[in-house]
Design an enzyme around this catalytic site. Sequence first.
Site, PDB file in Angstrom:
ATOM      1  CB  SER A  25      45.208  32.791  46.764  1.00  0.00           C
ATOM      2  OG  SER A  25      45.917  33.519  47.246  1.00  0.00           O
ATOM      3  CB  CYS A  26      46.397  36.566  42.963  1.00  0.00           C
ATOM      4  SG  CYS A  26      47.142  36.519  44.654  1.00  0.00           S
TER       5      CYS A  26
END
Lengths: 104, 422
Positions: A102-103
């Site tokens: 999620s980055c």
Amino acid sequence: MAVLQINGSSIDVNDEGYMTNHAQWNPDVAAELAKGLGVTLTPAHWRVLNFIDKDFGEKGVVPGIRRMNKVGGIPTKELYDLFPEGPIKKAAKISGYPKPASCV
Amino acid sequence: MRQLVILGAGTAGTMMANHLHKSIDLHEWQITIVDQYPKHYYQPGFLFIPFGLYSEKDVVKSKREFIPHGVEYLESAIDRIDPRTNSVMLASGTTLNYDILIIATGAKTAPEQTEGLTGSDWRKRIFDFYTFEGATALHAALENWNGGRLVVHITELPIKCPVAPLEFSFLADWWLAERGLRDKTELVYVTPLSSAFTKPICADVMGHTLTDKRINTVTDFNIARVDNDQHQIISWDGREVPYDLLVTIPTNMGDAMIERSGIGDELNFVPTDKHTLQSKVKDNIFVIGDATDVPASKAGSVAHFESEVLTKNILHYMHGEPLTEDFDGHANCYIESGFNKAFLIDFNYELEPMPGTFPLPGIGPFSLLKESYVNHLGKLAFRWIYWNGLLKARPIPGISHTMSRTGKRIPPTVPTDVASEA
């Protein structure tokens, strides 16, 4: 799955080039992986890589940007200067850890 | 009397009050629940408010209405938790001592975390729909919309209900078409992820749905600031996305009380064992719902499944027994896709959303990872189930807290150790 040859050693990576066996990682491997991303490692880069290594050991996941800022003390602007475009993905790849879900 | 204190009377805290009231010995234990706000919001309903489908009466009830008699309800802000002395200091100056503490203080939007987000465009051209006030203000803005660039934007993860920004985009496409404004509106979906969702197979389906609906996607966008004068958002790598109307999901954070107590991570979420829901702060502190740092979705369904596991573990803890490691990360989410259809996804820590039928294998009535009218009816029916079943901790027939693999078409190549964040 693929295998990279770095300084005579075989390095297992997935389809996106992230290492799948951290035991094969060492600073020379990091330098080569960085070169593949157009990054030359300096002490400032190592400060980031060392924080990822320490934090992964504690939390089991690659830290996100906010954690880099707040816990690692590394400003976002500096992360983008050191690892242009996708700092977390690039730094995770160079430090031999999986692609963060999620980055950037 | 021994003391069990629950902090927060939202979805998770209310469910725990009801579960524990039914299952523990009330002659031995006093249950106290603390919350500073009197109104209970049905948060999934916020999605429908901008489009005029729901109004205030559909999403608001009194918190006290759902707390059983026999549970002490305190309406107060919380100053801090002191784990060393097993006590909670309230803003009023009162101290509550506890034997067991349950933290259910949730997550909320923090727009002030992004430079320029609360500037001159805030609530004029920039709106959120994760708050009742934001959703209501956005409804007024959409009523005056005549076309232009409508940008839906996620600041950073994790966020509550990670599918809601997709649902908003799909519903906007439908709503604009109904009003004859779709061809006058450029819809743009801006995400910090590399694809439409965190889980690959679902991301693929959602990505195609965005394309089919002519919604342009900007990926890997990590916002640095908002330029209120030029009406654009700017990423750290220098990309600019102009907007006429920006619908943003601000950074989500745990309660500031967690930070004051010194027990949270960088987003004020509390480090929690992802299978037992015991905090990593101290043995007698448990955490549920959006307040945890577990890598599950921040969603009401997750809080519901967690509440069943946590109830068992609170009883085990009271009796000095080992905790069960039963929470598997189960989440179950409808994804409204407009034109009276919806998707449904059902997944856990190990298994990402798969196609199939739910809850009955081969029968349904709901379809997994596929649009259907019946799924849409399920989404609409869910509001009644929430107020009348879930909050009161009544079991939902046929749906277990552990995710079922039957009814899912699982390809043999899918790894079972995917534990990424939803």
